[in-house]
Design a protein around this motif. Structure first.
Motif, PDB file in Angstrom:
ATOM      1  N   GLU A 182     -51.204 -25.041  -3.434  1.00 54.32           N
ATOM      2  CA  GLU A 182     -51.268 -24.507  -4.804  1.00 54.32           C
ATOM      3  C   GLU A 182     -50.589 -25.476  -5.772  1.00 54.32           C
ATOM      4  N   CYS A 184     -47.728 -26.063  -9.076  1.00 52.67           N
ATOM      5  CA  CYS A 184     -46.295 -25.745  -9.147  1.00 52.67           C
ATOM      6  C   CYS A 184     -46.072 -24.260  -9.447  1.00 52.67           C
ATOM      7  N   ASN A 187     -52.375 -20.980  -8.800  1.00 54.37           N
ATOM      8  CA  ASN A 187     -53.278 -21.106  -7.653  1.00 54.37           C
ATOM      9  C   ASN A 187     -54.457 -21.979  -8.040  1.00 54.37           C
ATOM     10  N   LEU A 206     -48.476 -18.465  -2.957  1.00 52.92           N
ATOM     11  CA  LEU A 206     -48.113 -17.158  -3.492  1.00 52.92           C
ATOM     12  C   LEU A 206     -49.446 -16.520  -3.877  1.00 52.92           C
ATOM     13  N   ILE A 209     -51.688 -12.879  -8.917  1.00 54.76           N
ATOM     14  CA  ILE A 209     -52.390 -11.716  -9.478  1.00 54.76           C
ATOM     15  C   ILE A 209     -53.593 -12.227 -10.280  1.00 54.76           C
TER      16      ILE A 209
HETATM   17  C1  PLP Z   1     -45.783 -20.653  -6.851  1.00 58.86           C
HETATM   18  C2  PLP Z   1     -46.741 -19.855  -7.659  1.00 58.86           C
HETATM   19  N1  PLP Z   1     -48.023 -19.770  -7.272  1.00 58.86           N
HETATM   20  C3  PLP Z   1     -48.937 -19.070  -7.967  1.00 58.86           C
HETATM   21  C4  PLP Z   1     -48.604 -18.420  -9.134  1.00 58.86           C
HETATM   22  C5  PLP Z   1     -49.622 -17.642  -9.893  1.00 58.86           C
HETATM   23  O1  PLP Z   1     -49.408 -16.246  -9.742  1.00 58.86           O
HETATM   24  P1  PLP Z   1     -49.829 -15.218 -10.874  1.00 58.86           P
HETATM   25  O2  PLP Z   1     -51.296 -15.382 -11.097  1.00 58.86           O
HETATM   26  O3  PLP Z   1     -49.496 -13.884 -10.282  1.00 58.86           O
HETATM   27  O4  PLP Z   1     -49.046 -15.541 -12.075  1.00 58.86           O
HETATM   28  C6  PLP Z   1     -47.263 -18.452  -9.573  1.00 58.86           C
HETATM   29  C7  PLP Z   1     -46.871 -17.741 -10.794  1.00 58.86           C
HETATM   30  O5  PLP Z   1     -45.826 -17.819 -11.312  1.00 58.86           O
HETATM   31  C8  PLP Z   1     -46.322 -19.199  -8.825  1.00 58.86           C
HETATM   32  O6  PLP Z   1     -45.039 -19.273  -9.214  1.00 58.86           O
END
Ligand code: PLP
Length: 290
Positions: A182, A184, A187, A206, A209
């Motif tokens: 991914e 920093c 995604n 991670l 969402i």
């Molecule tokens: C390491 C990492 N990956 C992916 C994401 C994207 O997640 P989201 O779409 O829930 O914001 C984040 C969001 O802060 C993140 O810190």
């Protein structure tokens, strides 16, 4: 209009009074979890999904949350209401709490509960980004479970600094096996021959969402989408690449390691998904002020 507002262990406070102890293990050892949400036009986007992830993040690191989830959601809503912002960033956080020096969590009596409501941070200068492939890798679950959004972000920070030093906006990190993980804090999706792929949870990501929302919208649009291992060569031969995240939204990736992605401009599926995602934001969300 509005002002930053915080909730700390039972009290709503302004920025000047938003103080935590230096003995909190969240500060001392990064022993805590958080989530990040946004309010768009007075509506909290994906509140349930973010709060479910926060509680799961806590369970993964065996961190007690001394508050019922529904109560926590009410506190998040109330903190936003007290800020008066129509558009802002919201960060619920749980840390191990105040304890002694030494990382043993057994010395911490009760977890701390903190909510930040602040102006949305600016995470990128332009809509599209130029990235490098970082020499840092995302840690596998046996080192630091990536599915838990812990306050331990040094891995991501090192990759970001490396990107800046190499003149790029951001970095893509690989997993320990060398597959694409991914960005920093976002995604990654790639498009090849009108098919879309995104790294699966076995690549130390991670589970975003925004990523889940984009997968849902792609399925609705009848665009084939797979969650699977992605190689670096696939990045170099992709027609389009984009990142997804709460803070940065949909980010076309137009350059990797100095090489153009596709024709070096945001692609048509990326543009389409960005429009759909913006519609989705406007149609959903819990109204904070009604
Ligand atoms: C390491 C990492 N990956 C992916 C994401 C994207 O997640 P989201 O779409 O829930 O914001 C984040 C969001 O802060 C993140 O810190």
């Amino acid at each position: 209009m509005g002002k930053p507002m915080f909730y700390i262990n039972g009290e709503f406070v302004d920025e000047n009074n938003a103080l935590i102890s230096v003995m909190d293990h969240g500060f001392l050892y990064g022993d805590g979890v958080f989530d990040a949400l946004r309010v768009h036009n007075g509506r909290l986007f994906q509140l349930d999904a973010h709060m479910n992830r926060l509680y799961d993040s806590a369970r993964i690191i065996d961190l007690p949350v001394p508050l019922d989830k529904e109560e926590f959601k009410k506190i998040v809503m109330e903190t936003v209401r007290r800020s008066g912002y129509q558009d802002c960033y919201v960060r619920p956080q749980v840390t191990r709490g105040i304890g002694s020096l030494g990382h043993d969590p057994g010395t911490c009596k009760e977890s701390s509960i903190i909510v930040y409501v602040t102006p949305t941070p600016v995470l990128k200068k332009e809509r599209s980004i130029r990235v490098i492939i970082s020499s840092y890798r995302r840690p596998p679950a046996f080192i630091l479970p990536p599915e838990s959004k812990t306050t331990h972000y040094v891995n991501n920070i090192l990759a970001k600094m490396e990107a800046r030093k190499r003149g790029a906006d951001d970095a893509i990190l690989l997993d320990i096996r060398g597959f694409v993980s991914e960005g920093c804090a976002w995604n990654i999706f790639l498009v090849k021959n009108n098919r879309v792929a995104t790294s699966s949870i076995s690549s130390s990501i991670l589970r975003g969402i925004t990523r889940d929302g984009v997968i849902h919208l792609l399925k609705e649009m009848n665009i084939p989408v797979e969650e699977r291992d992605i190689t670096v060569s696939e990045l170099f031969t992709a027609d389009e690449i984009f990142g997804t995240g709460t803070g940065s939204g949909i980010s076309p990736v137009i350059e990797i390691n100095g090489r153009k992605v596709g024709d070096g401009r945001s692609g048509s599926i990326t543009n389409e998904i960005e429009n759909k995602f913006n519609e989705f934001i406007n149609e959903t969300g819990v109204s904070v002020y009604e």
